[in-house]
Design an enzyme around this catalytic site. Sequence first.
Site, PDB file in Angstrom:
ATOM      1  N   ARG A 257     -15.061  12.473   7.918  1.00 60.23           N
ATOM      2  CA  ARG A 257     -13.814  13.167   8.279  1.00 60.23           C
ATOM      3  C   ARG A 257     -13.460  14.230   7.248  1.00 60.23           C
ATOM      4  O   ARG A 257     -12.958  15.304   7.581  1.00 60.23           O
ATOM      5  CB  ARG A 257     -12.672  12.150   8.407  1.00 60.23           C
ATOM      6  CG  ARG A 257     -12.778  11.306   9.667  1.00 60.23           C
ATOM      7  CD  ARG A 257     -11.863  10.098   9.574  1.00 60.23           C
ATOM      8  NE  ARG A 257     -10.501  10.476   9.308  1.00 60.23           N
ATOM      9  CZ  ARG A 257      -9.623   9.716   8.652  1.00 60.23           C
ATOM     10  NH1 ARG A 257      -9.972   8.522   8.198  1.00 60.23           N
ATOM     11  NH2 ARG A 257      -8.398  10.136   8.452  1.00 60.23           N
TER      12      ARG A 257
ATOM     13  N   HIS B 126       0.854  -1.192   0.000  1.00 64.37           N
ATOM     14  CA  HIS B 126       0.000   0.000   0.000  1.00 64.37           C
ATOM     15  C   HIS B 126       0.887   1.237   0.000  1.00 64.37           C
ATOM     16  O   HIS B 126       1.857   1.313   0.743  1.00 64.37           O
ATOM     17  CB  HIS B 126      -0.892   0.034   1.246  1.00 64.37           C
ATOM     18  CG  HIS B 126      -1.708   1.290   1.326  1.00 64.37           C
ATOM     19  ND1 HIS B 126      -2.875   1.457   0.608  1.00 64.37           N
ATOM     20  CD2 HIS B 126      -1.515   2.448   1.995  1.00 64.37           C
ATOM     21  CE1 HIS B 126      -3.365   2.659   0.844  1.00 64.37           C
ATOM     22  NE2 HIS B 126      -2.561   3.284   1.683  1.00 64.37           N
TER      23      HIS B 126
HETATM   24  N1  URA Z   1      -6.226   7.038   2.985  1.00 64.74           N
HETATM   25  C1  URA Z   1      -7.152   6.288   3.618  1.00 64.74           C
HETATM   26  O1  URA Z   1      -7.546   5.229   3.139  1.00 64.74           O
HETATM   27  N2  URA Z   1      -7.617   6.733   4.790  1.00 64.74           N
HETATM   28  C2  URA Z   1      -7.220   7.879   5.355  1.00 64.74           C
HETATM   29  O2  URA Z   1      -7.673   8.206   6.428  1.00 64.74           O
HETATM   30  C3  URA Z   1      -6.263   8.641   4.687  1.00 64.74           C
HETATM   31  C4  URA Z   1      -5.769   8.197   3.488  1.00 64.74           C
END
Ligand code: URA
Length: 430
Positions: free
Chosen positions: A172, A86
């Site tokens: 968020r 990732h």
């Molecule tokens: N990428 C994500 O998957 N989540 C986050 O909170 C920030 C970046």
Amino acid sequence: MSEAFAPVDVIIAKRDGRELSDAQIDWVVDAYTRGVVADEQMSALAMAILLNGMNEREIVRWTEAMIATGTRMDFSEFPAPSVDKHSTGGVGDKVTLPLVPIVAACGAIVPQLSGRGLGYFGGTLDKMESILGWRALLSNDEMKDVLHASGGVICAAGDGLAPADKKLYSLRDVTGTVEAIPLIASSIMSKKIAEGARGLVLDVKTGNGAFMSDLPRAQTLARTMVKIGNDAGVRTRALITAMDVPLGLAVGNAIEVTESLEVLAGGGPQDLVDLVLALAREMLDIAGLDADPEQAITSGRAMDHWNAMVSAQGGDPHASLPRAKHEHVVTAPTTGTLTTLQAYGVGVAAWRLGAGRARKEDAIAHGAGIWLHAKPGDHVAQGQPLMTLLADDEQRFEPALAELDGSYEVGGEPMDRLPLIIERLDENTT
Ligand code: URA
């Protein structure tokens, strides 16, 4: 159904700087996903977490609670070890494209669930969708068929993986709480752990073109994610890598596919090749495979795996890629050394050219982007091409050029460069 807690008590506990219990965390994440905890209550809790933080136990538990809201994939039917990677994302970061077939060619199973881009970050799926016929949306059975055919798959994450994260991340985004490291770490890791690979390598980027531009925050994020992964039984390591300058020479979608194919054919820019090989070696080591990723390239096996993977997803690996209708060449204003090339400015300029989207529903221009012809440290002559801007609509050149203004310099003070690989964190890092 009677609820175990009152949402306001959980909010007050975190607002007052207290630790949340395992039971409170399990309940609040599940109740939010069920709609029992309202958006305004979760917003208040997210802000309290941003301001007061969470300890390691709370973060690990929060991640587990998010995973429990959905399904977890399982690759145990495959005899080969599964390993995933990732990246927190960056300008010109097309690493996934060559990395997946290289690691698959070395004997691992690489299920790579990816996303689309928003803002100036490109998304892996957007890049892959430059390929004629290629499909990002696969059922679980189709995904496994692609893995059987080629050892690797790059596809969209289904809605079943950590649905709590999808809901919380949107919240968020509009409540100023994206930056909370416990929430970022649990958001990324809940999806990655639910993906079911037994090993994971994280590429945490830092520098002006990265989501975590500040090195100490990138280090904290990397350390937190490595801990969450290993605690959950997924062998997890991280490389903290440079995103002060774009990675490679292509920034866009189709042109990043072209550059990835150069790597698979044994060429490609050195920084990109070095990072792909470093990540491949970590993934293979975690998977317990004693194989040489460079040999997978030179033998042509990595390219065979790419062709098989693309074909298994309906794509034509030999079809020409989309090309932008218009080009604009930026030349060196003077003779000297290219001293500055900021990833951020190049990324935003590529986005203005149509390579990225401003809203989730926007379409992108697959042929748009920027080919760089020089990187910091290169000597250039006055009038020599520094970069070629590509767009379908000529009116996009002006805003892109405005964005690039000040992002590159010939003959000035050399910019402070970060080393390509800044730090490595493994299972033993505390
Ligand atoms: N990428 C994500 O998957 N989540 C986050 O909170 C920030 C970046």
